[in-house]
Design a protein around this motif. Structure first.
Motif, PDB file in Angstrom:
ATOM      1  N   UNK A 261       0.819  -1.224   0.000  1.00 43.13           N
ATOM      2  CA  UNK A 261       0.000   0.000   0.000  1.00 43.13           C
ATOM      3  C   UNK A 261       0.851   1.271   0.000  1.00 43.13           C
ATOM      4  N   UNK A 262       2.043   1.201   0.574  1.00 45.28           N
ATOM      5  CA  UNK A 262       2.783   2.427   0.856  1.00 45.28           C
ATOM      6  C   UNK A 262       4.092   2.609   0.096  1.00 45.28           C
ATOM      7  N   UNK A 263       4.714   1.543  -0.356  1.00 46.49           N
ATOM      8  CA  UNK A 263       6.005   1.656  -1.029  1.00 46.49           C
ATOM      9  C   UNK A 263       5.953   0.927  -2.363  1.00 46.49           C
ATOM     10  N   UNK A 264       5.631   1.672  -3.397  1.00 50.59           N
ATOM     11  CA  UNK A 264       5.397   1.102  -4.715  1.00 50.59           C
ATOM     12  C   UNK A 264       6.421   1.616  -5.715  1.00 50.59           C
ATOM     13  N   UNK A 265       6.817   0.744  -6.630  1.00 54.36           N
ATOM     14  CA  UNK A 265       7.683   1.110  -7.745  1.00 54.36           C
ATOM     15  C   UNK A 265       7.441   0.094  -8.856  1.00 54.36           C
ATOM     16  N   UNK A 266       7.660   0.491 -10.113  1.00 50.81           N
ATOM     17  CA  UNK A 266       7.384  -0.427 -11.225  1.00 50.81           C
ATOM     18  C   UNK A 266       8.185  -1.719 -11.175  1.00 50.81           C
ATOM     19  N   UNK A 267       9.374  -1.666 -10.605  1.00 49.02           N
ATOM     20  CA  UNK A 267      10.253  -2.832 -10.554  1.00 49.02           C
ATOM     21  C   UNK A 267      10.241  -3.527  -9.200  1.00 49.02           C
ATOM     22  N   UNK A 268       9.220  -3.251  -8.394  1.00 51.88           N
ATOM     23  CA  UNK A 268       9.167  -3.746  -7.014  1.00 51.88           C
ATOM     24  C   UNK A 268       7.900  -4.558  -6.776  1.00 51.88           C
ATOM     25  N   UNK A 269       8.066  -5.727  -6.161  1.00 54.46           N
ATOM     26  CA  UNK A 269       6.921  -6.547  -5.752  1.00 54.46           C
ATOM     27  C   UNK A 269       7.197  -7.098  -4.362  1.00 54.46           C
ATOM     28  N   UNK A 270       6.142  -7.600  -3.730  1.00 54.38           N
ATOM     29  CA  UNK A 270       6.248  -8.146  -2.373  1.00 54.38           C
ATOM     30  C   UNK A 270       5.590  -9.515  -2.317  1.00 54.38           C
ATOM     31  N   UNK A 271       6.077 -10.325  -1.388  1.00 51.78           N
ATOM     32  CA  UNK A 271       5.529 -11.667  -1.240  1.00 51.78           C
ATOM     33  C   UNK A 271       5.598 -12.097   0.220  1.00 51.78           C
ATOM     34  N   UNK A 272       4.562 -12.775   0.672  1.00 53.44           N
ATOM     35  CA  UNK A 272       4.631 -13.458   1.964  1.00 53.44           C
ATOM     36  C   UNK A 272       5.464 -14.720   1.744  1.00 53.44           C
ATOM     37  N   UNK A 273       6.531 -14.867   2.490  1.00 51.99           N
ATOM     38  CA  UNK A 273       7.431 -15.985   2.243  1.00 51.99           C
ATOM     39  C   UNK A 273       8.213 -16.387   3.474  1.00 51.99           C
ATOM     40  N   UNK A 274       8.944 -17.465   3.333  1.00 51.33           N
ATOM     41  CA  UNK A 274       9.663 -18.084   4.440  1.00 51.33           C
ATOM     42  C   UNK A 274      11.108 -18.346   4.023  1.00 51.33           C
ATOM     43  N   UNK A 275      12.041 -17.691   4.673  1.00 49.59           N
ATOM     44  CA  UNK A 275      13.449 -17.837   4.321  1.00 49.59           C
ATOM     45  C   UNK A 275      13.970 -19.236   4.633  1.00 49.59           C
ATOM     46  N   UNK A 276      13.411 -19.895   5.652  1.00 46.52           N
ATOM     47  CA  UNK A 276      13.914 -21.210   6.053  1.00 46.52           C
ATOM     48  C   UNK A 276      13.572 -22.277   5.011  1.00 46.52           C
ATOM     49  N   UNK A 277      12.398 -22.161   4.397  1.00 48.04           N
ATOM     50  CA  UNK A 277      11.996 -23.122   3.361  1.00 48.04           C
ATOM     51  C   UNK A 277      12.195 -22.576   1.952  1.00 48.04           C
TER      52      UNK A 277
END
Length: 270
Positions: A123-139
């Motif tokens: 909602x707050x930090x957007x850019x054309x080359x930027x995406x977000x994901x719910x993820x898990x570094x351990x798996x």
């Protein structure tokens, strides 16, 4: 160069406000983190903008640490021209945004286990080359697919929250390209590792010697601030710590190169 980058970092989305404390749908499982979304929101929001100078002037330690690490990272990564950057434990998304703004030719993916942080970032930090994901570094898994192979990883103050930090480092090394790098920070100012740190969210705080030994098992080159090969040291010496120590550069942040990957074996039955 440093002044130009600091000017860029001062840009701050106008709609970025501190997040409300609300519970939403549970994210994918987070083995190793042992967190509950009923807990208070933990991620930092940069109320004074995206230039560390404002936090230095206010002597706000949290902002100096959180914003400063990404501001240091921008020129370190920009010279490498990475095609894809994965920002682990991206929280509110401001750091992913700083990287994306400074490197518009790079794909930046912000990853966090907390779906509330990811929604706030979207909602707050957007850019054309930027995406977000719910993820898990351990798996190394997102909600629907494995997280991608990348040329650079930023992991700032992440592994101290994990029960299985050795698996996390293994995943990072396995999913970096041969010439890729990891920029890593974690509390490590102690002479002896703390197995039961005072803050409930930290599972372990390394000593500086143990951290070097641990990370060296996954990367052939672990470059600390006292190493002549260290990049952008002038940011810490000439900006953050120019008149007094505000950030302890004792094995922090690290530049980790040449990931060590073990060839996987199939089967094992006799």
């Amino acid at each position: 160069m440093l002044a130009r980058i600091m000017g860029l970092m001062g840009r701050h989305p106008a709609n970025a406000e501190p997040p409300p404390v609300v519970a939403v749908a549970k994210p994918i499982g987070s083995p190793g983190a042992s967190k509950s979304l009923t807990e208070t929101i933990e991620f930092f929001t940069p109320r004074l903008g995206l230039d560390v100078s404002a936090y230095i002037e206010a002597e706000q330690k949290q902002g100096i640490h959180h914003v400063g690490r990404y501001q240091w990272a921008v020129p370190v990564l920009a010279k490498r021209k990475p095609s894809r950057i994965v920002d682990l434990a991206c929280g509110a998304g401001y750091g992913s945004y700083m990287l994306a703004q400074a490197m518009p030719e790079s794909e930046v993916i912000g990853v966090d286990y907390d779906s509330r942080a990811v929604e706030y970032a979207k909602d707050n930090y957007k850019a054309p080359n930027l995406s977000y994901s719910v993820g898990n570094v351990v798996t190394w898994q997102s909600e629907d697919n494995p997280l991608p192979v990348c040329d650079a990883i930023t992991s700032f103050d992440t592994i101290e929250h994990l029960l299985h930090r050795e698996l996390a480092l293994m995943r990072m090394a396995d999913n970096l390209t041969d010439n890729g790098c990891l920029l890593l920070s974690t509390p490590c100012g102690h002479d002896v590792s703390k197995l039961n740190p005072g803050w409930e969210h930290h599972k372990l705080e390394f000593s500086h010697t143990d951290l070097y030994s641990f990370v060296s098992r996954f990367f052939e080159r672990v470059i600390a601030p006292d190493d002549p090969r260290y990049e952008n040291l002038e940011f810490w010496k000439g900006v953050v710590n120019r008149d007094k120590q505000r950030y302890l550069n004792k094995m922090n942040p690290l530049i980790c190169e040449a990931p060590i990957r073990i060839k996987q074996r199939n089967g094992g039955e006799i």
